[in-house]
Design a protein around this motif. Structure first.
Motif, PDB file in Angstrom:
ATOM      1  N   ALA A 267       0.748  -1.325   0.372  1.00 17.43           N
ATOM      2  CA  ALA A 267      -0.260   0.384  -0.443  1.00 17.43           C
ATOM      3  C   ALA A 267       0.901   1.148   0.019  1.00 17.43           C
ATOM      4  CB  ALA A 267      -1.091  -0.101   0.451  1.00 17.43           C
ATOM      5  N   GLY A 268       1.533   1.559   1.011  1.00 15.75           N
ATOM      6  CA  GLY A 268       2.817   2.304   1.017  1.00 15.75           C
ATOM      7  C   GLY A 268       4.098   2.398  -0.038  1.00 15.75           C
ATOM      8  N   SER A 269       3.467   1.590  -1.024  1.00 17.06           N
ATOM      9  CA  SER A 269       4.933   1.487  -2.610  1.00 17.06           C
ATOM     10  C   SER A 269       4.085   2.508  -3.632  1.00 17.06           C
ATOM     11  CB  SER A 269       5.144   0.437  -2.848  1.00 17.06           C
ATOM     12  OG  SER A 269       6.030  -0.304  -1.364  1.00 17.06           O
ATOM     13  N   PHE A 270       2.644   1.793  -3.454  1.00 19.78           N
ATOM     14  CA  PHE A 270       2.401   2.406  -4.610  1.00 19.78           C
ATOM     15  C   PHE A 270       1.330   3.300  -4.402  1.00 19.78           C
ATOM     16  CE2 PHE A 270       3.710  -2.099  -5.042  1.00 19.78           C
ATOM     17  CZ  PHE A 270       5.271  -1.547  -6.133  1.00 19.78           C
ATOM     18  N   ALA A 271       0.364   3.471  -3.596  1.00 19.28           N
ATOM     19  CA  ALA A 271      -0.383   5.029  -3.264  1.00 19.28           C
ATOM     20  C   ALA A 271      -0.049   6.158  -3.886  1.00 19.28           C
ATOM     21  CB  ALA A 271      -0.576   4.815  -1.779  1.00 19.28           C
ATOM     22  N   HIS A 272      -1.058   6.415  -4.931  1.00 19.23           N
ATOM     23  CA  HIS A 272      -1.148   7.040  -5.941  1.00 19.23           C
ATOM     24  C   HIS A 272      -0.135   7.294  -7.050  1.00 19.23           C
ATOM     25  CE1 HIS A 272      -1.410  11.366  -7.848  1.00 19.23           C
ATOM     26  NE2 HIS A 272      -1.291  11.439  -6.910  1.00 19.23           N
ATOM     27  N   SER A 273       0.709   5.584  -7.375  1.00 13.85           N
ATOM     28  CA  SER A 273       1.685   5.763  -7.947  1.00 13.85           C
ATOM     29  C   SER A 273       2.602   5.466  -7.855  1.00 13.85           C
ATOM     30  CB  SER A 273       1.417   6.397  -9.650  1.00 13.85           C
ATOM     31  OG  SER A 273       0.303   5.789 -10.200  1.00 13.85           O
ATOM     32  N   GLY A 274       2.628   6.113  -5.973  1.00 11.37           N
ATOM     33  CA  GLY A 274       4.485   6.197  -5.637  1.00 11.37           C
ATOM     34  C   GLY A 274       4.819   7.519  -5.531  1.00 11.37           C
ATOM     35  N   GLN A 275       3.840   8.443  -6.404  1.00  9.12           N
ATOM     36  CA  GLN A 275       4.088  10.280  -6.333  1.00  9.12           C
ATOM     37  C   GLN A 275       3.656  10.593  -3.994  1.00  9.12           C
ATOM     38  OE1 GLN A 275       3.096  11.337 -10.481  1.00  9.12           O
ATOM     39  NE2 GLN A 275       1.113  10.330  -9.332  1.00  9.12           N
ATOM     40  N   VAL A 276       4.018  10.119  -3.533  1.00 12.23           N
ATOM     41  CA  VAL A 276       4.434  11.039  -1.987  1.00 12.23           C
ATOM     42  C   VAL A 276       4.697  11.172  -1.778  1.00 12.23           C
ATOM     43  CG1 VAL A 276       2.659   9.893  -0.008  1.00 12.23           C
ATOM     44  CG2 VAL A 276       1.749   9.415  -2.156  1.00 12.23           C
ATOM     45  N   CYS A 277       5.377  12.506  -1.078  1.00 16.55           N
ATOM     46  CA  CYS A 277       6.836  12.477  -0.445  1.00 16.55           C
ATOM     47  C   CYS A 277       7.077  11.410   0.643  1.00 16.55           C
ATOM     48  CB  CYS A 277       6.324  13.619   0.502  1.00 16.55           C
ATOM     49  SG  CYS A 277       5.311  13.499   0.621  1.00 16.55           S
ATOM     50  N   ILE A 278       6.567  10.612   1.279  1.00 14.87           N
ATOM     51  CA  ILE A 278       7.215   9.829   1.522  1.00 14.87           C
ATOM     52  C   ILE A 278       6.905   8.327   1.462  1.00 14.87           C
ATOM     53  CG2 ILE A 278       6.994  10.556   4.558  1.00 14.87           C
ATOM     54  CD1 ILE A 278       3.785  10.414   4.329  1.00 14.87           C
ATOM     55  N   SER A 279       6.623   7.689  -0.105  1.00 15.04           N
ATOM     56  CA  SER A 279       6.467   6.556  -0.459  1.00 15.04           C
ATOM     57  C   SER A 279       7.698   5.814   0.128  1.00 15.04           C
ATOM     58  CB  SER A 279       5.979   7.278  -2.046  1.00 15.04           C
ATOM     59  OG  SER A 279       5.840   5.794  -2.621  1.00 15.04           O
ATOM     60  N   VAL A 280       7.231   4.500   0.114  1.00 18.52           N
ATOM     61  CA  VAL A 280       7.680   3.663   0.622  1.00 18.52           C
ATOM     62  C   VAL A 280       9.157   3.058  -0.934  1.00 18.52           C
ATOM     63  CG1 VAL A 280       8.160   0.934   1.579  1.00 18.52           C
ATOM     64  CG2 VAL A 280       6.631   2.327   2.679  1.00 18.52           C
ATOM     65  N   GLN A 281      10.308   3.137  -0.322  1.00 23.87           N
ATOM     66  CA  GLN A 281      10.680   3.286  -1.522  1.00 23.87           C
ATOM     67  C   GLN A 281      11.815   2.818  -1.291  1.00 23.87           C
ATOM     68  OE1 GLN A 281      11.935   6.812  -3.437  1.00 23.87           O
ATOM     69  NE2 GLN A 281      14.255   5.607  -4.766  1.00 23.87           N
ATOM     70  N   ARG A 282      12.427   2.213  -0.523  1.00 24.32           N
ATOM     71  CA  ARG A 282      13.205   1.399   0.284  1.00 24.32           C
ATOM     72  C   ARG A 282      13.135   0.434   0.978  1.00 24.32           C
ATOM     73  NH1 ARG A 282      18.079   4.245   1.677  1.00 24.32           N
ATOM     74  NH2 ARG A 282      16.741   5.499   3.164  1.00 24.32           N
ATOM     75  N   ILE A 283      13.228  -0.921   0.653  1.00 26.92           N
ATOM     76  CA  ILE A 283      13.123  -2.108   1.824  1.00 26.92           C
ATOM     77  C   ILE A 283      14.054  -2.675   2.170  1.00 26.92           C
ATOM     78  CG2 ILE A 283      11.621  -3.666   2.560  1.00 26.92           C
ATOM     79  CD1 ILE A 283       9.559  -3.461   0.628  1.00 26.92           C
ATOM     80  N   PHE A 284      14.251  -3.035   3.744  1.00 28.00           N
ATOM     81  CA  PHE A 284      15.594  -3.245   3.805  1.00 28.00           C
ATOM     82  C   PHE A 284      15.001  -4.637   4.758  1.00 28.00           C
ATOM     83  CE2 PHE A 284      16.865   0.605   4.011  1.00 28.00           C
ATOM     84  CZ  PHE A 284      17.431   0.251   2.412  1.00 28.00           C
ATOM     85  N   VAL A 285      14.944  -6.161   4.442  1.00 30.14           N
ATOM     86  CA  VAL A 285      14.265  -7.321   5.534  1.00 30.14           C
ATOM     87  C   VAL A 285      15.530  -8.432   5.432  1.00 30.14           C
ATOM     88  CG1 VAL A 285      14.378  -8.470   2.128  1.00 30.14           C
ATOM     89  CG2 VAL A 285      13.132  -9.220   5.112  1.00 30.14           C
ATOM     90  N   ALA A 286      15.207  -8.618   6.858  1.00 30.34           N
ATOM     91  CA  ALA A 286      16.263  -9.857   7.549  1.00 30.34           C
ATOM     92  C   ALA A 286      16.912 -11.110   6.730  1.00 30.34           C
ATOM     93  CB  ALA A 286      16.012 -10.594   9.020  1.00 30.34           C
ATOM     94  N   GLU A 287      17.883 -11.966   6.201  1.00 28.81           N
ATOM     95  CA  GLU A 287      18.490 -12.480   5.445  1.00 28.81           C
ATOM     96  C   GLU A 287      17.351 -13.719   6.111  1.00 28.81           C
ATOM     97  OE1 GLU A 287      20.472 -11.862   2.742  1.00 28.81           O
ATOM     98  OE2 GLU A 287      19.662 -14.240   2.203  1.00 28.81           O
ATOM     99  N   GLN A 288      16.486 -13.935   7.032  1.00 25.21           N
ATOM    100  CA  GLN A 288      16.092 -15.331   7.479  1.00 25.21           C
ATOM    101  C   GLN A 288      14.763 -14.862   6.908  1.00 25.21           C
ATOM    102  OE1 GLN A 288      17.945 -13.229   9.468  1.00 25.21           O
ATOM    103  NE2 GLN A 288      18.185 -13.660  11.551  1.00 25.21           N
ATOM    104  N   VAL A 289      14.126 -14.024   6.868  1.00 26.54           N
ATOM    105  CA  VAL A 289      12.177 -13.979   5.935  1.00 26.54           C
ATOM    106  C   VAL A 289      12.642 -13.508   4.382  1.00 26.54           C
ATOM    107  CG1 VAL A 289      11.359 -13.917   9.078  1.00 26.54           C
ATOM    108  CG2 VAL A 289      12.403 -12.159   7.063  1.00 26.54           C
TER     109      VAL A 289
END
Ligand code: NAP
Length: 468
Positions: A267-289
């Protein structure tokens, strides 16, 4: 335009287009230099009236504007959707939020106060008393972007009026319609003529005329870092607040609720096609999951429905222009060229870009280090929380960031070490409610919005001292 309460045209009409297919949805007029001057003069005259109004009179006008905006929710939603290409369901939410921002501004008008100063804490203060009162600045120039054309305008106009100022508003050239509608609405609520003026046309000329004008006391700007920095450098002694860009990051710890985190990240990456100043752009996920999380994000992304912004079922519509869509497409290709893996999306049809998920984005790729402002998110993995925090901080921006974890120690370690204006625990960095303090550090800007905080920036504490 609206100048001194009157509807005004110029000799230079300019069509406004639905970004999705180019249909003309309205016509505005480019302000001439004399009209900019007239708008500032009207605001200057109205600022004297606003200053004399009681707090309750200002609050009453703002409360009426809240009600009237809710009454006209659908008309404003259609205007926003048509000028910006925002899916109608998101446009309706924007109107509701804008109305609430006005209500919060009305409430803050009632609470505007100074403080009593303990003068005799200094030996030479004996026998003196002092207090501060908060005084309006006068004329405030509000320059706003295209992506939330109503709510981000109201975040400036509401607190400015609550604080007893008058406003000259310059909306983005692509999205001026809701701004003109808002100025009309305020007149119906009893706002003095000239207290809110709207001038339309290119930021480069009009915006700079506002910034240089001696009768403008403050510039409140939301938009790109390039323009914000330029305005700050030009503004001299004027007060300036800047709400600029970001490349929001979120950390997904091994103990996170992955279903919740993945759903919210989509939801946070693609709302308004990402044209949101706080759009989720970088996700860092723990290797295990990593594997499970990525699968969930891909599954959620593929469910999003692309379409016409006026269709109530549409999740993703176009970007603001075809040029912007082509830029985002080229950034995706650049990341892939540098070794990122394209997991889903990546294609463009005119001004619409598919929601795109990349993995293993190299640190030097534009998607990793600049603001994408498009429907694209990159997922990278990490081994230690310290590494993840370092990667979040390896950014020129610092608006908001977040973490998903059930471990309160690790959550607060990240909250204290990540350098941003707002940090979310078990929530995406795209989260915002309109009364909270909102603003960034580093290249994301200076100053805070949210009516309580914006009023502080838009008024001045004056000390009144007397010898008993
Ligand atoms: P933009 O190109 O910087 O434009 C913003 C406003 O500034 C528009 O009204 C524009 O007018 C005007 N402008 C352009 N050049 C100017 C100049 N030289 N002097 C004065 N005004 C000038 O930004 P945008 O593309 O509309 O919006 C996207 C950006 O806004 C992104 O970077 C996004 O992150 C940022 N943003 C930040 C927040 C926040 O709260 N932090 C919220 C939303 C968006 P024209 O339209 O006529 O060029």
């Amino acid at each position: 335009m609206r100048i001194g309460g009157e509807a005004v045209k110029s000799s230079q009409p300019q069509d406004v287009h639905l970004p999705f297919d180019g249909t003309t949805v309205g016509t505005i007029y480019q302000a001439e230099s004399a009209q900019v001057e007239a708008a500032i003069a009207a605001a200057k005259a109205a600022a004297r009236l606003m200053r004399e109004m009681t707090l309750d009179e200002r609050s009453t006008i703002l409360r009426k504007s809240y009600q009237l905006l809710m009454d006209r929710q659908e008309a404003f939603a259609i205007a926003i959707s048509s000028e910006s290409g925002k899916p109608i369901k998101e446009a309706r939410i924007e109107v509701e939020r804008a109305a609430l921002t006005l209500l919060f501004s009305a409430e803050e008008a009632h609470r505007l106060h100074g403080e009593v100063i303990p003068m005799d804490a200094s030996p030479s203060g004996k026998g003196h008393m002092a207090m501060t009162v908060r005084e309006p600045l006068g004329v405030i120039a509000a320059i706003t972007p295209f992506n939330f054309p109503l709510n981000l305008s109201v975040h400036k106009i509401g607190p400015a009026l609550a604080g007893g100022n008058a406003v000259v508003h310059k909306p983005a050239s692509t999205t001026p319609i809701s701004a003109v509608m808002l100025a009309e609405l305020f007149l119906e609520c009893g706002l003095p003529k000239g207290a809110l003026n709207v001038i339309t046309g290119p930021g480069g000329s009009i915006g700079e005329q506002l910034v240089f004008h001696k009768d403008v006391a403050m510039i409140t700007f939301t938009g790109s870092p390039e323009v914000g920095l330029r305005l700050r450098n030009l503004a001299g002694m004027k007060r300036v607040t800047l709400e600029l860009g970001n490349n929001s990051a979120v950390i997904i710890e091994p103990d996170a609720d992955l279903a919740e985190a993945a759903g919210r990240c989509v939801a946070g990456s693609f709302a308004h096609s990402g044209q949101v100043c706080i759009s989720v752009q970088r996700i860092f996920v723990a290797e295990q999951v990593r594997g499970e999380f990525i699968d969930r994000v891909i599954e959620g992304t593929r469910k999003l429905k692309l379409g016409h912004p006026h269709d109530g079922a549409t999740d993703i519509s176009s970007l603001i222009t075809e040029r912007e869509a082509a830029r985002v497409e080229s950034w995706i290709q650049e990341a892939v060229g540098r070794g990122a893996r394209l997991l889903t999306g990546g294609r463009r049809n005119r001004s619409t870009v598919e929601p795109t998920v990349l993995a293993d984005v190299p640190a030097g790729a534009q998607i990793a280090c600049k603001e994408a402002f498009g429907p694209v998110v990159g997922i990278n993995s990490y081994e230690s929380l310290d590494d993840a925090i370092a990667m979040v901080n390896a950014s020129d921006y610092g608006l908001q960031a977040g973490i998903y974890t059930r471990d309160i120690q690790r959550a607060f370690r990240a909250a204290r070490q990540v350098h941003v204006g707002g940090f979310m625990i078990n929530q995406i960095p795209q989260y915002r409610v309109d009364q909270m303090p909102y603003g960034g550090v580093k290249m994301s800007g200076t100053g805070r919005e949210g009516p309580k905080y914006a009023i502080e920036e838009m008024t001045e504490p004056k000390l009144i001292c007397w010898k008993l």
